[in-house]
Enzyme design. Sequence first.
Site, PDB file in Angstrom:
ATOM      1  N   GLU A 269       0.846  -1.219   0.000  1.00  0.00           N
ATOM      2  CA  GLU A 269       0.000   0.000   0.000  1.00  0.00           C
ATOM      3  C   GLU A 269       0.878   1.266   0.000  1.00  0.00           C
ATOM      4  O   GLU A 269       0.527   2.282   0.620  1.00  0.00           O
ATOM      5  CB  GLU A 269      -1.028  -0.037   1.124  1.00  0.00           C
TER       6      GLU A 269
HETATM    7  N1  CAA Z   1      -6.476  11.819  -4.579  1.00  0.00           N
HETATM    8  C1  CAA Z   1      -6.879  12.277  -5.783  1.00  0.00           C
HETATM    9  N2  CAA Z   1      -6.061  12.387  -6.854  1.00  0.00           N
HETATM   10  C2  CAA Z   1      -4.771  12.023  -6.683  1.00  0.00           C
HETATM   11  C3  CAA Z   1      -4.277  11.544  -5.460  1.00  0.00           C
HETATM   12  C4  CAA Z   1      -5.190  11.447  -4.371  1.00  0.00           C
HETATM   13  N3  CAA Z   1      -4.822  10.991  -3.174  1.00  0.00           N
HETATM   14  N4  CAA Z   1      -2.974  11.265  -5.605  1.00  0.00           N
HETATM   15  C5  CAA Z   1      -2.643  11.564  -6.870  1.00  0.00           C
HETATM   16  N5  CAA Z   1      -3.734  12.015  -7.522  1.00  0.00           N
HETATM   17  C6  CAA Z   1      -3.830  12.512  -8.907  1.00  0.00           C
HETATM   18  C7  CAA Z   1      -2.879  13.691  -9.114  1.00  0.00           C
HETATM   19  O1  CAA Z   1      -3.483  14.897  -8.713  1.00  0.00           O
HETATM   20  C8  CAA Z   1      -2.645  13.620 -10.606  1.00  0.00           C
HETATM   21  O2  CAA Z   1      -3.763  14.157 -11.288  1.00  0.00           O
HETATM   22  P1  CAA Z   1      -3.638  15.539 -12.129  1.00  0.00           P
HETATM   23  O3  CAA Z   1      -2.697  15.217 -13.267  1.00  0.00           O
HETATM   24  O4  CAA Z   1      -5.039  15.816 -12.551  1.00  0.00           O
HETATM   25  O5  CAA Z   1      -3.070  16.558 -11.193  1.00  0.00           O
HETATM   26  C9  CAA Z   1      -2.652  12.126 -10.907  1.00  0.00           C
HETATM   27  O6  CAA Z   1      -3.367  11.500  -9.813  1.00  0.00           O
HETATM   28  C10 CAA Z   1      -1.253  11.547 -10.962  1.00  0.00           C
HETATM   29  O7  CAA Z   1      -0.643  11.767  -9.694  1.00  0.00           O
HETATM   30  P2  CAA Z   1       0.895  12.099  -9.507  1.00  0.00           P
HETATM   31  O8  CAA Z   1       1.351  13.058 -10.551  1.00  0.00           O
HETATM   32  O9  CAA Z   1       1.099  12.472  -8.074  1.00  0.00           O
HETATM   33  O10 CAA Z   1       1.529  10.657  -9.824  1.00  0.00           O
HETATM   34  P3  CAA Z   1       2.976  10.093  -9.605  1.00  0.00           P
HETATM   35  O11 CAA Z   1       3.340   9.306 -10.784  1.00  0.00           O
HETATM   36  O12 CAA Z   1       3.909  11.189  -9.154  1.00  0.00           O
HETATM   37  O13 CAA Z   1       2.760   9.035  -8.403  1.00  0.00           O
HETATM   38  C11 CAA Z   1       2.497   8.230  -6.139  1.00  0.00           C
HETATM   39  C12 CAA Z   1       2.329   9.391  -7.141  1.00  0.00           C
HETATM   40  C13 CAA Z   1       2.032   8.800  -4.803  1.00  0.00           C
HETATM   41  C14 CAA Z   1       3.938   7.800  -6.030  1.00  0.00           C
HETATM   42  C15 CAA Z   1       1.581   7.061  -6.551  1.00  0.00           C
HETATM   43  O14 CAA Z   1       1.969   6.510  -7.790  1.00  0.00           O
HETATM   44  C16 CAA Z   1       1.550   5.961  -5.501  1.00  0.00           C
HETATM   45  O15 CAA Z   1       0.811   6.077  -4.538  1.00  0.00           O
HETATM   46  N6  CAA Z   1       2.335   4.869  -5.693  1.00  0.00           N
HETATM   47  C17 CAA Z   1       2.269   3.729  -4.791  1.00  0.00           C
HETATM   48  C18 CAA Z   1       1.253   2.737  -5.260  1.00  0.00           C
HETATM   49  C19 CAA Z   1       0.679   1.930  -4.136  1.00  0.00           C
HETATM   50  O16 CAA Z   1       0.455   2.415  -3.031  1.00  0.00           O
HETATM   51  N7  CAA Z   1       0.353   0.688  -4.408  1.00  0.00           N
HETATM   52  C20 CAA Z   1      -0.329  -0.148  -3.488  1.00  0.00           C
HETATM   53  C21 CAA Z   1      -0.989  -1.300  -4.195  1.00  0.00           C
HETATM   54  S1  CAA Z   1      -2.310  -2.041  -3.246  1.00  0.00           S
HETATM   55  C22 CAA Z   1      -1.569  -2.917  -2.040  1.00  0.00           C
HETATM   56  O17 CAA Z   1      -0.395  -2.859  -1.871  1.00  0.00           O
HETATM   57  C23 CAA Z   1      -2.521  -3.741  -1.177  1.00  0.00           C
HETATM   58  C24 CAA Z   1      -1.874  -4.580  -0.184  1.00  0.00           C
HETATM   59  O18 CAA Z   1      -0.697  -4.827  -0.243  1.00  0.00           O
HETATM   60  C25 CAA Z   1      -2.581  -5.210   0.871  1.00  0.00           C
HETATM   61  P1  FAD Z   2       9.409  -0.703  -6.599  1.00  0.00           P
HETATM   62  O1  FAD Z   2       8.388   0.305  -6.915  1.00  0.00           O
HETATM   63  O2  FAD Z   2      10.200  -1.281  -7.719  1.00  0.00           O
HETATM   64  O3  FAD Z   2      10.394  -0.097  -5.520  1.00  0.00           O
HETATM   65  C1  FAD Z   2      11.691  -0.642  -5.215  1.00  0.00           C
HETATM   66  C2  FAD Z   2      12.345   0.290  -4.202  1.00  0.00           C
HETATM   67  O4  FAD Z   2      12.576   1.579  -4.809  1.00  0.00           O
HETATM   68  C3  FAD Z   2      11.476   0.549  -2.962  1.00  0.00           C
HETATM   69  O5  FAD Z   2      12.286   0.695  -1.832  1.00  0.00           O
HETATM   70  C4  FAD Z   2      10.816   1.873  -3.293  1.00  0.00           C
HETATM   71  O6  FAD Z   2      10.386   2.597  -2.149  1.00  0.00           O
HETATM   72  C5  FAD Z   2      11.951   2.587  -4.019  1.00  0.00           C
HETATM   73  N1  FAD Z   2      11.452   3.652  -4.900  1.00  0.00           N
HETATM   74  C6  FAD Z   2      10.714   3.524  -6.028  1.00  0.00           C
HETATM   75  N2  FAD Z   2      10.426   4.725  -6.547  1.00  0.00           N
HETATM   76  C7  FAD Z   2      10.994   5.649  -5.719  1.00  0.00           C
HETATM   77  C8  FAD Z   2      11.055   7.078  -5.716  1.00  0.00           C
HETATM   78  N3  FAD Z   2      10.436   7.818  -6.638  1.00  0.00           N
HETATM   79  N4  FAD Z   2      11.730   7.680  -4.710  1.00  0.00           N
HETATM   80  C9  FAD Z   2      12.334   6.943  -3.744  1.00  0.00           C
HETATM   81  N5  FAD Z   2      12.316   5.603  -3.701  1.00  0.00           N
HETATM   82  C10 FAD Z   2      11.656   4.960  -4.670  1.00  0.00           C
HETATM   83  N6  FAD Z   2      -0.357  -4.664  -4.851  1.00  0.00           N
HETATM   84  C11 FAD Z   2      -1.655  -4.606  -5.251  1.00  0.00           C
HETATM   85  O7  FAD Z   2      -1.993  -3.915  -6.206  1.00  0.00           O
HETATM   86  N7  FAD Z   2      -2.606  -5.331  -4.603  1.00  0.00           N
HETATM   87  C12 FAD Z   2      -2.316  -6.127  -3.535  1.00  0.00           C
HETATM   88  O8  FAD Z   2      -3.225  -6.764  -2.978  1.00  0.00           O
HETATM   89  C13 FAD Z   2      -0.953  -6.208  -3.112  1.00  0.00           C
HETATM   90  N8  FAD Z   2      -0.598  -7.030  -2.086  1.00  0.00           N
HETATM   91  C14 FAD Z   2       0.731  -7.227  -1.806  1.00  0.00           C
HETATM   92  C15 FAD Z   2       1.116  -8.213  -0.907  1.00  0.00           C
HETATM   93  C16 FAD Z   2       2.457  -8.493  -0.693  1.00  0.00           C
HETATM   94  C17 FAD Z   2       2.861  -9.558   0.256  1.00  0.00           C
HETATM   95  C18 FAD Z   2       3.455  -7.747  -1.395  1.00  0.00           C
HETATM   96  C19 FAD Z   2       4.925  -8.039  -1.236  1.00  0.00           C
HETATM   97  C20 FAD Z   2       3.087  -6.738  -2.249  1.00  0.00           C
HETATM   98  C21 FAD Z   2       1.714  -6.474  -2.487  1.00  0.00           C
HETATM   99  N9  FAD Z   2       1.323  -5.533  -3.425  1.00  0.00           N
HETATM  100  C22 FAD Z   2       0.005  -5.455  -3.817  1.00  0.00           C
HETATM  101  C23 FAD Z   2       2.329  -4.774  -4.164  1.00  0.00           C
HETATM  102  C24 FAD Z   2       2.915  -3.621  -3.377  1.00  0.00           C
HETATM  103  O9  FAD Z   2       2.003  -2.579  -3.255  1.00  0.00           O
HETATM  104  C25 FAD Z   2       4.207  -3.202  -4.103  1.00  0.00           C
HETATM  105  O10 FAD Z   2       5.161  -4.227  -3.897  1.00  0.00           O
HETATM  106  C26 FAD Z   2       4.721  -1.865  -3.612  1.00  0.00           C
HETATM  107  O11 FAD Z   2       3.837  -0.821  -3.977  1.00  0.00           O
HETATM  108  C27 FAD Z   2       6.132  -1.569  -4.161  1.00  0.00           C
HETATM  109  O12 FAD Z   2       6.233  -1.780  -5.531  1.00  0.00           O
HETATM  110  P2  FAD Z   2       7.430  -2.692  -6.143  1.00  0.00           P
HETATM  111  O13 FAD Z   2       7.437  -3.962  -5.393  1.00  0.00           O
HETATM  112  O14 FAD Z   2       7.267  -2.728  -7.597  1.00  0.00           O
HETATM  113  O15 FAD Z   2       8.744  -1.898  -5.757  1.00  0.00           O
END
Ligand code: CAA
Ligand code: FAD
Length: 384
Positions: free
Chosen positions: A368
């Site tokens: 997340e």
């Molecule tokens: N609310 C509304 N809009 C938003 C927003 C928010 N919180 N955050 C970004 N946006 C909008 C921006 O305003 C922008 O829109 P405009 O062009 O209209 O201004 C657009 O989205 C793109 O945003 P950014 O330019 O900020 O995008 P970025 O490429 O710089 O990325 C980031 C920003 C915060 C790094 C984002 O990519 C991010 O959150 N990355 C991490 C992804 C993540 O959390 N993955 C989790 C997967 S789920 C999971 O992990 C579940 C689990 O394990 C259990």
């Molecule tokens: P990368 O994005 O390749 O990052 C590698 C490293 O580089 C990290 O340390 C990162 O912080 C760093 N990095 C990358 N970009 C930057 C930057 N701009 N500045 C500084 N540092 C940076 N995803 C889902 O969609 N749904 C799920 O249900 C879900 N469940 C998960 C469950 C598990 C057990 C795991 C391991 C992952 C899960 N994920 C899920 C994915 C998870 O959200 C991603 O692994 C996470 O967002 C990081 O992406 P990545 O693994 O590609 O790492």
Amino acid sequence: MDFKLSEEHLMIQKAARDFAKNTCLPGVIERDEHQKFPKEQVEQLADLGFMGMMVKPEYGGAGMDTISYVLAMEEISKVDASTSVCMSVNNSLVCYGLQEFGTEEQKKKYLTPLAQGKKDGQLYIGAFLLSEPEAGSDATSQKTTAEDMGDYYLLNGTKNWITNGSSASVYLVIAQTHPEKGSHGINAFIVEKNWPGVTVGAKENKLGIRGSDTHSILFNDVKVPKANRIGEDGFGFKFAMKTLSGGRIGIAAQALGIASGAYELALAYSKQRKAFGQEIAKHQAIQFKLADMATRIDAARLLCLKAAWEKDHGMNYDLSSSMAKVYASETAMWVTVEAVQIHGGYGYVKEYHVERLMRDAKITQIYEGTSEVQRIVISRNILK
Ligand code: CAA
Ligand code: FAD
């Protein structure tokens, strides 16, 4: 300002604590060792109303607030973070996303059974599919495509690391429809696991949260009806970001629970274990570790509750949820390492639980949004 929990909050906290002790603790070590999905535990969570805690009762939910959700997540995560991540994804990514942005038809068809965690007596939960092999932190670089075919979208691509990957019946899938528009071309869809062209990939063999089922999911020419798109064309990335802001409160509460579970075990152990003629808790080096653990945990709890309170009061919580997540997850990692240290050699073996909590803590700094991503969100919010 009132720091006292209401009677209702205390009841929910107690229900979650009892559930963790009576239902999660038995077999938690074996489920971790054998990577066994906690099906019975999740089914019982559904019976308690904990799979759709914040969903309105008219859509099958328990109608509770986010504070209640944080309290329940903390208690369950103290004992079993594999069960709590399944609960967190269903509550704050899947149900929240549908309740907030779904159409009435989508809510009736999908949200209602998802909030109940059951359909026709069978487990019915969801998963959130954003990450890809080449798009994790850089989430706008979606390679999965959803081609607009008129009546339907054609979905192709691979999602990685999907929590509840094989146990979910419903997937919320993020995919690119208009690559030339960048993040504004991305859409979000409701996809059923049993549709033709959907394949559940191999299960990941993980360091921690080993009971949780993490899979890649493959889409090959999957026909998704137009009615299953969430929001307007191009809303998908904003949908993902807005939904993740709430999800991060859930993971922050999970990290808080892992930390407080390890702390409680270390505190109890330090009063029993004797070294140099006295309980180790009488040695100042141990006392100071316990003092720092308790202080950091309290700070993490306050950040979690503040983010939850802001969400419950209709305020913007992008900043507070990222602060809670980065602080609580780093606290969980630090506290669990110290908890193993306080247990000495016994901390290094499975029976004492703290080694598992230490392994489970690590993921809270990654999923997340990694700690680095949380710092990006925080710095953008404070500098704008
Ligand atoms: N609310 C509304 N809009 C938003 C927003 C928010 N919180 N955050 C970004 N946006 C909008 C921006 O305003 C922008 O829109 P405009 O062009 O209209 O201004 C657009 O989205 C793109 O945003 P950014 O330019 O900020 O995008 P970025 O490429 O710089 O990325 C980031 C920003 C915060 C790094 C984002 O990519 C991010 O959150 N990355 C991490 C992804 C993540 O959390 N993955 C989790 C997967 S789920 C999971 O992990 C579940 C689990 O394990 C259990
Ligand atoms: P990368 O994005 O390749 O990052 C590698 C490293 O580089 C990290 O340390 C990162 O912080 C760093 N990095 C990358 N970009 C930057 C930057 N701009 N500045 C500084 N540092 C940076 N995803 C889902 O969609 N749904 C799920 O249900 C879900 N469940 C998960 C469950 C598990 C057990 C795991 C391991 C992952 C899960 N994920 C899920 C994915 C998870 O959200 C991603 O692994 C996470 O967002 C990081 O992406 P990545 O693994 O590609 O790492």
